[in-house]
Design a protein around this motif. Structure first.
Motif, PDB file in Angstrom:
ATOM      1  N   ALA A   1      16.197 -10.429  28.381  1.00 35.91           N
ATOM      2  CA  ALA A   1      14.768 -10.638  28.663  1.00 35.91           C
ATOM      3  C   ALA A   1      14.346 -12.101  28.492  1.00 35.91           C
ATOM      4  O   ALA A   1      13.236 -12.463  28.885  1.00 35.91           O
ATOM      5  N   LEU A   2      15.178 -12.926  27.898  1.00 34.59           N
ATOM      6  CA  LEU A   2      14.837 -14.337  27.711  1.00 34.59           C
ATOM      7  C   LEU A   2      14.862 -15.066  29.056  1.00 34.59           C
ATOM      8  O   LEU A   2      15.546 -14.632  29.980  1.00 34.59           O
ATOM      9  N   PRO A   3      14.079 -16.149  29.214  1.00 37.06           N
ATOM     10  CA  PRO A   3      13.273 -16.817  28.186  1.00 37.06           C
ATOM     11  C   PRO A   3      11.955 -16.101  27.924  1.00 37.06           C
ATOM     12  O   PRO A   3      11.421 -15.410  28.793  1.00 37.06           O
ATOM     13  N   ALA A   4      11.448 -16.287  26.697  1.00 35.45           N
ATOM     14  CA  ALA A   4      10.159 -15.746  26.295  1.00 35.45           C
ATOM     15  C   ALA A   4       9.441 -16.800  25.463  1.00 35.45           C
ATOM     16  O   ALA A   4      10.083 -17.631  24.811  1.00 35.45           O
ATOM     17  N   ASP A   5       8.116 -16.752  25.496  1.00 35.02           N
ATOM     18  CA  ASP A   5       7.323 -17.700  24.719  1.00 35.02           C
ATOM     19  C   ASP A   5       7.188 -17.267  23.262  1.00 35.02           C
ATOM     20  O   ASP A   5       7.103 -18.103  22.364  1.00 35.02           O
ATOM     21  N   VAL A   6       7.147 -15.956  23.052  1.00 32.65           N
ATOM     22  CA  VAL A   6       7.022 -15.424  21.697  1.00 32.65           C
ATOM     23  C   VAL A   6       7.909 -14.195  21.572  1.00 32.65           C
ATOM     24  O   VAL A   6       8.036 -13.397  22.506  1.00 32.65           O
ATOM     25  N   PHE A   7       8.550 -14.065  20.414  1.00 31.56           N
ATOM     26  CA  PHE A   7       9.369 -12.905  20.107  1.00 31.56           C
ATOM     27  C   PHE A   7       8.855 -12.302  18.805  1.00 31.56           C
ATOM     28  O   PHE A   7       8.747 -12.999  17.796  1.00 31.56           O
ATOM     29  N   VAL A   8       8.497 -11.011  18.845  1.00 28.37           N
ATOM     30  CA  VAL A   8       8.033 -10.299  17.656  1.00 28.37           C
ATOM     31  C   VAL A   8       9.014  -9.173  17.375  1.00 28.37           C
ATOM     32  O   VAL A   8       9.101  -8.199  18.134  1.00 28.37           O
ATOM     33  N   SER A   9       9.759  -9.319  16.289  1.00 27.07           N
ATOM     34  CA  SER A   9      10.829  -8.388  15.953  1.00 27.07           C
ATOM     35  C   SER A   9      10.282  -7.337  14.992  1.00 27.07           C
ATOM     36  O   SER A   9      10.290  -7.527  13.774  1.00 27.07           O
ATOM     37  N   VAL A  10       9.794  -6.227  15.542  1.00 24.68           N
ATOM     38  CA  VAL A  10       9.187  -5.182  14.728  1.00 24.68           C
ATOM     39  C   VAL A  10      10.160  -4.038  14.466  1.00 24.68           C
ATOM     40  O   VAL A  10      10.014  -3.306  13.494  1.00 24.68           O
TER      41      VAL A  10
END
Length: 409
Positions: free
Chosen positions: A264-273
């Protein structure tokens, strides 16, 4: 927006008076409004005032002999480019979710083939009630856009989420829906979220996992999408409806989750929940493991370490997200362990929470936002509110905070 038309359904709540301002502001932008005023809505605004501002008849009754001779509710449902319910009361959303059709508004919603935008307004307890949460989730899963309400003081004297968003915010959402473009403070931002548990197979019928419900991760994905972000949600197995306007990638194991994140990269923000299993069986049996005899000792299980998804993405040389946010689920010494995790993983923020109680699988959460310089404790609140507040913090950090309403500090 010239020659665009909405069908505005005005529900029965004190916020109905704002529908008059909404009609006027849309008219200034060349967007025409044709209006249905529910019986409850008529307790707060009159059909005459609605008709005067919209320049069109205000429709009120399902069994209107003049209109229904030509199946008026069908024509109303098809005559606009967008159906807007404002205010969307708990009752209207419950009817829409259940497919009821016992008045003009609910019948029109059931008959329409146009996109539907709902703008909720109600008491905080009604908004946070389990029935409303279920209705909103299902409406979104069915393709209805349900805006998040604002938080603040209410006419009933209580405080919390449930206030109708400001009219300019509603107008912007309507314009975005009519143009087919994403809007909001995070428009143009790609957010990558992980949620839920992972399952590591022991054999074809058993696995190692945990109690994560995925609710917090799904709420964050929904809040970021509502703020205009393009969201990829990589989810382990959960019993939740996919959030609206989110690209859902379903996985089972930690290794599958890591691959999906890297894809899925690139991404501006990654939230690892996601609550990722730290270990997996080194060798999963191809057949169901059997107990050979009552006195046989338990079989030994060799474990292998799973990939560390948060640390992997935090330390990417190429395509590292601008902001990497991890979650720390702890049962004691929460802040100390979370700060150590932030240093160890190399991420930018950690959201720490105590899961010794009912957080896993529950509706509420109490978290601490830890950065390299600060710790910010948030009061116990619904997971949707945690998500909205985090979306606001992310927007501010990325310099996209214009117009985003944060939850009260």
């Amino acid at each position: 927006m010239e020659q665009k038309r909405i069908l505005l359904i005005i529900g029965g709540g004190i916020a109905a008076y704002k529908s008059l301002e909404l009609i006027r502001e849309l008219g200034r932008r060349g967007i025409a409004s044709r209006c249905i005023v529910t019986r409850g809505g008529q307790e707060f605004v009159t059909p005459l005032s609605v008709a005067a501002l919209s320049g069109d008849k205000a429709y009120t009754e399902l069994f209107d002999l003049d209109e229904e001779a030509e199946m008026g509710h069908i024509q109303l449902s098809r005559s606009a480019d967008l159906v807007v319910v404002c205010p969307a009361t708990a009752d209207l959303m419950a009817k829409a979710n259940a497919g009821l059709a016992n008045d003009l508004a609910s019948t029109t919603l059931l008959a329409t083939d146009k996109p539907v935008l709902m703008v909720p307004a109600m008491n905080v307890r009604m908004w946070q009630h389990a029935a409303t949460i279920r209705n909103v989730a299902q409406l979104r899963a069915d393709g209805v856009t349900v805006m998040e309400p604002d938080e603040g003081a209410m006419a009933c004297g209580e405080f919390g989420p449930g206030r109708l968003p400001d009219v300019p915010v509603i107008v912007a959402e309507i314009e975005a829906a009519l143009s087919g473009q994403a809007s909001g403070p995070l428009a143009g931002v790609h957010a990558l979220i992980t949620a839920g548990p992972t399952r590591e197979p022991l054999d074809p019928v058993r696995y190692l996992s945990n109690h994560s419900s995925g609710r917090q991760g799904y709420a964050i994905a929904s809040a970021l999408a509502a703020a205009g972000a393009s969201v990829t949600l990589v989810s382990g197995p959960v019993a939740l409806a996919p959030p609206r306007n989110v690209n859902l990638v379903q996985v089972e194991t930690a290794r599958q989750m890591l691959k999906a994140c890297e894809d899925a990269l690139p991404a501006d923000v990654f939230v690892s929940v996601a609550a990722v299993a730290d270990w997996r069986p080194a060798r999963a049996a191809t057949k169901k493991l059997k107990i050979k005899a009552v006195d046989t000792e338990a079989p030994a299980m060799e474990l292998a370490e799973n990939p560390d998804i948060l640390r992997t993405l935090s330390n990417k040389r190429k395509h590292r997200p601008r902001l990497v946010v991890g979650f720390a689920a702890e049962t004691h010494d929460v802040e100390a362990y979370a700060r150590a995790k932030l240093e160890r993983k190399g991420c930018d923020w950690i959201i720490a929470n105590d899961v010794s109680g009912d957080v896993m699988g529950g509706a509420d959460n109490e978290v601490v936002l830890i950065t390299r310089e600060t710790s910010e404790r948030w009061p116990r609140m619904g997971k949707d509110e945690v998500a909205r507040r985090l979306a606001g913090k992310i927007a501010a950090e990325l310099g996209h905070d214009g117009g985003l309403k944060l939850a009260a500090e």
